[in-house]
Design an enzyme around this catalytic site. Structure first.
Site, PDB file in Angstrom:
ATOM      1  CG  ASP A  36      -2.071  -1.020   1.286  1.00 60.25           C
ATOM      2  OD1 ASP A  36      -2.265  -1.643   0.019  1.00 60.25           O
ATOM      3  OD2 ASP A  36      -2.762  -1.106   2.225  1.00 60.25           O
ATOM      4  N   GLY A  64      -6.740  -9.793   1.158  1.00 59.48           N
ATOM      5  CA  GLY A  64      -6.421 -11.095   1.741  1.00 59.48           C
ATOM      6  C   GLY A  64      -5.382 -11.006   2.719  1.00 59.48           C
ATOM      7  CG  ASN A 204     -19.686  -1.652   0.143  1.00 55.14           C
ATOM      8  OD1 ASN A 204     -20.318  -1.920  -0.953  1.00 55.14           O
ATOM      9  ND2 ASN A 204     -18.421  -1.355   0.179  1.00 55.14           N
ATOM     10  N   GLY A 244     -20.992   0.665   7.377  1.00 51.87           N
ATOM     11  CA  GLY A 244     -20.256   1.696   7.965  1.00 51.87           C
ATOM     12  C   GLY A 244     -20.673   2.062   9.273  1.00 51.87           C
ATOM     13  CB  ALA A 245     -21.224   5.502  10.533  1.00 47.64           C
ATOM     14  N   GLY A 247     -23.658   0.731  10.791  1.00 47.64           N
ATOM     15  CA  GLY A 247     -24.033  -0.624  11.390  1.00 47.64           C
ATOM     16  C   GLY A 247     -23.834  -1.783  10.317  1.00 47.64           C
ATOM     17  CG  ASP A 274      -9.956  -5.802   3.572  1.00 52.20           C
ATOM     18  OD1 ASP A 274     -10.994  -6.370   2.997  1.00 52.20           O
ATOM     19  OD2 ASP A 274      -9.194  -4.934   3.149  1.00 52.20           O
ATOM     20  CG  ASN A 298     -20.970  -4.161  13.405  1.00 51.00           C
ATOM     21  OD1 ASN A 298     -20.558  -4.319  12.368  1.00 51.00           O
ATOM     22  ND2 ASN A 298     -22.263  -4.230  13.905  1.00 51.00           N
ATOM     23  N   GLY A 309      -3.704   3.602   8.282  1.00 54.16           N
ATOM     24  CA  GLY A 309      -3.249   2.120   7.631  1.00 54.16           C
ATOM     25  C   GLY A 309      -4.241   1.327   7.525  1.00 54.16           C
TER      26      GLY A 309
END
Length: 326
Positions: A36, A64, A204, A244-245, A247, A274, A298, A309
């Site tokens: 990354d 992965g 998502n 996301g926020a 849930g 991930d 969560n 990161g």
């Protein structure tokens, strides 16, 4: 809690190798390994725009690798299968994985493809934009991946590798009697052919909308439930939609319910999905029910987004439990 014992057997893999270790593990992850390169900017770029930022950082990543680190740090003995190039980046990623105590016997080094690279831009609100050069991740043939003899309770894969490779992995997991999980990201239409071999499918709301063809706004539980059912090809499947926020929503053939997320201040959302997937897999392997595994995942993702990161931000088991019990 059952005791999981690591076993070893020797057998030939290919013309250049004379042995391969066979392990009994909690979680097996097939997926990408990337270097990354992360830029922190005020805003995400728009077409034609050049952005200036004050710094950048490099580190381990790839879906992965990130998910394997999340699973291992959550307490599951974990094996990673994938590919790197015969280069300095590949060496660095393997060294990182070994420090994390992740089994890397299934990571192939390719002489004719470079290690994958991801360029990530993170804005002031923690949102990100990512471009990936897949390199070795999409170049490795299925017959080079060492799945023979692999024993794991949970097999987890994503879609940053060749679809045929991912499909073979999921089928082998089912044949071995394991629970199979597909994180259907990124959303690739051809991946619909893999859904039948996944006991759990994780997406998502954006990926769900792409696969289902209908809008899936976070917060509209009915729309998400309707869209999720379009992805099901077996009555015993579970769709998990990360929001996301807002849930997570769980949908099966008969019901749907929402699991709230803890309030957090996001610093960097890179790798949050991930983290969720890896901790979910670890929790299921450790005997948790699906709802309890989602709640734990969560919490872990909430911790991760408070750090910068991807792989290095994954929380440890003690950190997750401290929040769970707090």
């Amino acid at each position: 809690m059952p005791l999981f014992i690591r076993s070893v057997r020797l057998y030939p893999v290919n013309d250049n190798e004379t042995f391969h270790r066979r392990f009994s593990v909690n979680v097996a992850v097939l997926g990408s390994l990337n270097l990354d390169v992360v830029f922190h900017c005020e805003a995400l770029p728009i077409p034609g725009q050049t952005l200036l930022c004050d710094d950048f950082a490099t580190g381990p990543g790839g879906k992965g690798l990130n998910q394997a680190v999340a699973a291992r740090r959550a307490g599951a003995e974990t094996s990673l299968l994938g590919a790197v190039g015969a280069d300095a980046s590949g060496d660095a990623l393997l060294s990182f994985l070994k420090r994390e105590d992740i089994l890397t016997h299934g990571v192939v080094t390719l002489a004719d493809a470079p290690t994958g690279v991801a360029h990530i831009v993170v804005d002031r609100d923690g949102e990100n934009s990512i471009i990936v050069a897949s390199g070795a991740n999409r170049a490795v043939p299925a017959d080079r991946l060492a799945t023979a003899g692999l024993q794991a309770l949970v097999w987890l894969a994503q879609l940053e590798m060749d679809i045929e490779v991912v499909g073979g992995f999921l089928r082998e997991g089912r044949q071995a009697g394991a629970r199979t999980i597909l994180n259907a990201a990124p959303a690739i239409e051809a991946a619909r052919s893999l859904f039948g071999d996944a006991d759990l499918i994780i997406v998502n709301e954006h990926e769900l909308a792409q696969f289902s063809g209908v809008p899936c706004p976070a917060g509209n539980d009915a729309a998400i439930e309707q869209a999720a059912r379009k992805l099901m090809v077996r009555d015993d499947q579970i769709l998990i939609v990360t929001l996301g926020a807002k849930g997570t929503q769980l949908v099966d053939s008969r019901s749907s319910f929402h699991v709230a997320a803890a309030p957090v201040v996001a610093v960097d959302t890179t790798g949050a999905g991930d983290c969720f997937c890896g901790v979910l897999a670890a929790s299921l392997a450790q005997g948790a029910s699906v709802p309890d595994a989602v709640r734990r995942a969560n919490i872990a993702a909430g911790i991760a987004v408070g750090r910068t990161g991807a792989a290095p931000a994954m929380p440890l088991k003690d950190e997750i439990e401290a929040v769970s019990n707090g």
